[in-house]
Design a protein around this motif. Structure first.
Motif, PDB file in Angstrom:
ATOM      1  N   SER A  10       0.822  -1.213   0.000  1.00 58.10           N
ATOM      2  CA  SER A  10       0.000   0.000   0.000  1.00 58.10           C
ATOM      3  C   SER A  10       0.856   1.262   0.000  1.00 58.10           C
ATOM      4  CB  SER A  10      -0.931  -0.001   1.212  1.00 58.10           C
ATOM      5  OG  SER A  10      -0.181   0.083   2.416  1.00 58.10           O
ATOM      6  N   MET A  11       2.078   1.143   0.503  1.00 55.83           N
ATOM      7  CA  MET A  11       2.966   2.302   0.562  1.00 55.83           C
ATOM      8  C   MET A  11       3.852   2.442  -0.677  1.00 55.83           C
ATOM      9  SD  MET A  11       4.251   2.465   4.540  1.00 55.83           S
ATOM     10  CE  MET A  11       5.098   0.889   4.416  1.00 55.83           C
ATOM     11  N   THR A  12       4.074   1.345  -1.397  1.00 52.42           N
ATOM     12  CA  THR A  12       5.065   1.386  -2.484  1.00 52.42           C
ATOM     13  C   THR A  12       4.477   1.272  -3.886  1.00 52.42           C
ATOM     14  OG1 THR A  12       5.422  -1.009  -2.285  1.00 52.42           O
ATOM     15  CG2 THR A  12       6.869   0.433  -1.006  1.00 52.42           C
ATOM     16  N   LEU A  13       3.396   0.542  -4.047  1.00 50.89           N
ATOM     17  CA  LEU A  13       2.850   0.349  -5.391  1.00 50.89           C
ATOM     18  C   LEU A  13       2.184   1.620  -5.903  1.00 50.89           C
ATOM     19  CD1 LEU A  13       1.267  -3.228  -5.390  1.00 50.89           C
ATOM     20  CD2 LEU A  13       3.548  -2.499  -6.101  1.00 50.89           C
ATOM     21  N   LYS A  14       2.320   1.833  -7.185  1.00 51.56           N
ATOM     22  CA  LYS A  14       1.655   2.959  -7.819  1.00 51.56           C
ATOM     23  C   LYS A  14       1.389   2.612  -9.279  1.00 51.56           C
ATOM     24  CE  LYS A  14       5.880   5.381  -9.212  1.00 51.56           C
ATOM     25  NZ  LYS A  14       6.639   6.664  -9.146  1.00 51.56           N
ATOM     26  N   ARG A  15       0.518   3.361  -9.892  1.00 52.04           N
ATOM     27  CA  ARG A  15       0.189   3.131 -11.292  1.00 52.04           C
ATOM     28  C   ARG A  15       1.418   3.344 -12.173  1.00 52.04           C
ATOM     29  NH1 ARG A  15      -4.622   2.959 -13.884  1.00 52.04           N
ATOM     30  NH2 ARG A  15      -5.682   3.706 -11.996  1.00 52.04           N
ATOM     31  N   ASP A  16       1.603   2.416 -13.122  1.00 55.21           N
ATOM     32  CA  ASP A  16       2.727   2.491 -14.068  1.00 55.21           C
ATOM     33  C   ASP A  16       4.054   2.658 -13.335  1.00 55.21           C
ATOM     34  OD1 ASP A  16       4.028   2.440 -16.461  1.00 55.21           O
ATOM     35  OD2 ASP A  16       3.595   4.516 -17.000  1.00 55.21           O
ATOM     36  N   ILE A  17       4.340   1.736 -12.434  1.00 52.26           N
ATOM     37  CA  ILE A  17       5.507   1.839 -11.554  1.00 52.26           C
ATOM     38  C   ILE A  17       6.821   1.783 -12.329  1.00 52.26           C
ATOM     39  CG2 ILE A  17       5.732  -0.639 -11.079  1.00 52.26           C
ATOM     40  CD1 ILE A  17       6.228   0.187  -8.108  1.00 52.26           C
ATOM     41  N   TYR A  18       6.794   1.175 -13.539  1.00 53.15           N
ATOM     42  CA  TYR A  18       7.998   1.112 -14.367  1.00 53.15           C
ATOM     43  C   TYR A  18       8.057   2.238 -15.395  1.00 53.15           C
ATOM     44  CZ  TYR A  18       9.883  -3.414 -12.843  1.00 53.15           C
ATOM     45  OH  TYR A  18      10.468  -4.435 -12.114  1.00 53.15           O
ATOM     46  N   SER A  19       7.099   3.167 -15.318  1.00 45.71           N
ATOM     47  CA  SER A  19       7.055   4.318 -16.236  1.00 45.71           C
ATOM     48  C   SER A  19       7.068   3.870 -17.696  1.00 45.71           C
ATOM     49  CB  SER A  19       8.244   5.262 -15.964  1.00 45.71           C
ATOM     50  OG  SER A  19       8.219   5.719 -14.635  1.00 45.71           O
ATOM     51  N   LEU A  20       6.198   2.938 -18.033  1.00 45.48           N
ATOM     52  CA  LEU A  20       6.146   2.409 -19.403  1.00 45.48           C
ATOM     53  C   LEU A  20       5.352   3.315 -20.334  1.00 45.48           C
ATOM     54  CD1 LEU A  20       5.431  -1.350 -18.535  1.00 45.48           C
ATOM     55  CD2 LEU A  20       7.624  -0.264 -19.022  1.00 45.48           C
ATOM     56  N   SER A  21       4.435   4.095 -19.756  1.00 49.01           N
ATOM     57  CA  SER A  21       3.591   5.023 -20.519  1.00 49.01           C
ATOM     58  C   SER A  21       2.565   4.289 -21.373  1.00 49.01           C
ATOM     59  CB  SER A  21       4.435   5.955 -21.398  1.00 49.01           C
ATOM     60  OG  SER A  21       5.292   6.722 -20.573  1.00 49.01           O
ATOM     61  N   ALA A  22       3.020   3.453 -22.289  1.00 46.77           N
ATOM     62  CA  ALA A  22       2.094   2.737 -23.174  1.00 46.77           C
ATOM     63  C   ALA A  22       1.537   1.507 -22.455  1.00 46.77           C
ATOM     64  CB  ALA A  22       2.807   2.314 -24.443  1.00 46.77           C
ATOM     65  N   PRO A  23       0.227   1.441 -22.244  1.00 42.92           N
ATOM     66  CA  PRO A  23      -0.362   0.313 -21.506  1.00 42.92           C
ATOM     67  C   PRO A  23      -0.326  -1.002 -22.289  1.00 42.92           C
ATOM     68  CG  PRO A  23      -2.082   1.729 -22.382  1.00 42.92           C
ATOM     69  CD  PRO A  23      -0.784   2.428 -22.629  1.00 42.92           C
ATOM     70  N   ASP A  24      -0.123  -0.933 -23.596  1.00 41.20           N
ATOM     71  CA  ASP A  24      -0.164  -2.155 -24.409  1.00 41.20           C
ATOM     72  C   ASP A  24       1.233  -2.667 -24.757  1.00 41.20           C
ATOM     73  OD1 ASP A  24       0.495  -0.024 -25.975  1.00 41.20           O
ATOM     74  OD2 ASP A  24      -0.648  -0.692 -27.734  1.00 41.20           O
ATOM     75  N   VAL A  25       2.261  -2.228 -23.999  1.00 42.26           N
ATOM     76  CA  VAL A  25       3.614  -2.652 -24.314  1.00 42.26           C
ATOM     77  C   VAL A  25       3.776  -4.150 -24.097  1.00 42.26           C
ATOM     78  CG1 VAL A  25       4.477  -2.211 -21.971  1.00 42.26           C
ATOM     79  CG2 VAL A  25       6.055  -2.154 -23.897  1.00 42.26           C
ATOM     80  N   ASN A  26       4.540  -4.798 -24.967  1.00 39.79           N
ATOM     81  CA  ASN A  26       4.798  -6.235 -24.844  1.00 39.79           C
ATOM     82  C   ASN A  26       5.703  -6.487 -23.649  1.00 39.79           C
ATOM     83  OD1 ASN A  26       5.741  -8.928 -25.200  1.00 39.79           O
ATOM     84  ND2 ASN A  26       5.291  -8.789 -27.386  1.00 39.79           N
ATOM     85  N   ILE A  27       5.331  -7.450 -22.811  1.00 34.07           N
ATOM     86  CA  ILE A  27       6.114  -7.734 -21.611  1.00 34.07           C
ATOM     87  C   ILE A  27       7.547  -8.115 -21.953  1.00 34.07           C
ATOM     88  CG2 ILE A  27       5.514 -10.190 -21.495  1.00 34.07           C
ATOM     89  CD1 ILE A  27       5.858  -7.755 -18.530  1.00 34.07           C
ATOM     90  N   GLU A  28       7.739  -8.716 -23.143  1.00 32.50           N
ATOM     91  CA  GLU A  28       9.087  -9.117 -23.555  1.00 32.50           C
ATOM     92  C   GLU A  28       9.989  -7.899 -23.798  1.00 32.50           C
ATOM     93  OE1 GLU A  28       9.871 -12.170 -23.458  1.00 32.50           O
ATOM     94  OE2 GLU A  28       7.867 -12.970 -23.164  1.00 32.50           O
TER      95      GLU A  28
END
Length: 371
Positions: free
Chosen positions: A324-342
């Motif tokens: 609850s203290m550490t998680l946040k939306r887009d924690i890896y700053s990917l910006s694009a929600p449809d990015v391939n996990i690979e």
């Protein structure tokens, strides 16, 4: 199929490691070798589906043409082929076809610790028996404890033999003596701390059996100034669903809160746990599965004075608090929600380094509080 069986601590895993290494050096052209080492404490490698995935991966790594057997199923099922409830059946079919492929002249398959395959072990043994019938080029080497349930299933395998480490105690003893002598010579040359006149007397003070040794280690912990710290660490690690990293452990163990940013201090605290735990590649492991069993069974009432459920609740509670203290939306700053996990690269420092275990297993610990 050859079954190597023996009680805990008899050296089954070390024996299979040695055999695997020898086979690697002696493989002829078009021979295949695949192996898998089960660990009951790690949910990622303690089930039959994981064993099949591992065996298939190593076979494909040696013979890329075998990917054709996977591609057909993958085109039909996608990544669920390896993940959903039907993965076992799909992988069994792929694995069977691979073993019949003409790419290999002979295939050696090694599975260690069948007794630590806690989910689907019976299905795995059935599949092993089936593969020995469909192809004479398949050679299995498996190991386990002397469990009647495993013995019954192996007895039904058409062409099998077994080696009991108890019935071959003299040969095992000689091998252990040679190993000890070699290691002592190495330590003597490297460390220069072995005092000849004091060595024998110290060795005689060590308990001769594995269970007696664990009892002595436990007594040492209970009589030390670090008893509460060690019991806190050991009670947490015994109920985890996989070995945790040092960073992950700081989030789920209260006694490590004050040193969460000092990995050297954490390692020193783990070293206080009477040699029950060890650190390898930043992960905390039990020195042997029998050590975890001793703690969770033999001294359970002392290690869990309020029950295992309380330990599960503490891990769940601390996990949820940390998330609850550490998680946040887009924690890896990917910006694009449809990015391939690979295509995702973990940032440095990784904001999920401490949270990874908690994000996956908090719900399992919640369930374990009540069931």
């Amino acid at each position: 199929m050859l079954w190597i069986r023996g009680d805990p601590g008899k050296g089954k895993t070390m024996l299979l490691c040695g055999i695997t290494n020898e086979l690697k050096n002696q493989l002829a052209e078009r021979d295949g070798l695949s192996y898998f080492f089960c660990q009951a404490i790690d949910a990622r490698i303690n089930n039959a589906t994981a064993v099949l995935r591992g065996l298939i991966l190593l076979l494909v790594d040696q013979q890329l043409s075998l990917t054709s057997h996977i591609q057909e199923e993958y085109d039909r099922s996608g990544k669920n082929l390896f993940e959903d409830g039907n993965a076992w059946f799909a992988l069994s079919d792929i694995f069977t076809r691979m073993l019949q492929d003409s790419s290999f002249r002979r295939v050696y398959l090694i599975v260690d610790a069948l007794d630590e395959c806690v989910e689907g072990g019976d299905r795995l043994l059935d599949l092993i028996g089936q593969t020995t019938l469909i192809s004479t080029k398949v050679k299995w080497l498996v190991s386990s404890r002397n469990w009647p349930s495993i013995r019954e299933q192996i007895a039904s395998v058409n062409d099998h033999d077994e080696v009991s480490l108890e019935l071959n105690a003299n040969a095992v003893s000689r091998a252990v003596q040679v190993f000890i002598k070699q290691r002592v010579l190495q330590l003597s040359a490297q460390k220069r701390y072995i005092l000849v006149w004091d060595t024998v007397s110290k060795l005689k003070r060590l308990p001769p059996g594995l269970d007696d040794l664990y009892v002595q280690m436990w007594k040492n912990i209970c009589s030390s100034d670090n008893e509460d710290l060690c019991k806190s660490l050991l009670s947490t690690t015994t109920v985890l669903y996989r070995p945790a990293t040092l960073a992950e452990l700081t989030c789920i163990t209260e006694s490590l809160t004050d040193v969460s940013h000092d990995l050297a201090a954490i390692i020193s605290m783990i070293e206080l746990c009477g040699s029950f735990l060890t650190v390898r590649e930043d992960h905390v492991y039990f020195v042997h599965e029998s050590a975890r069993e001793f703690l969770s069974q033999t001294v359970s009432s002392e290690l869990y004075p309020f029950g295992k459920e309380r330990v599960h609740y503490d891990i769940f509670s601390r996990s949820l608090q940390h998330l609850s203290m550490t998680l946040k939306r887009d924690i890896y700053s990917l910006s694009a929600p449809d990015v391939n996990i690979e295509d995702v690269k973990r940032p440095e420092p990784d904001p999920l380094a401490k949270s990874r275990y908690s994000t996956v297993y908090w719900i399992a610990h919640l369930c374990a509080c009540y069931f």
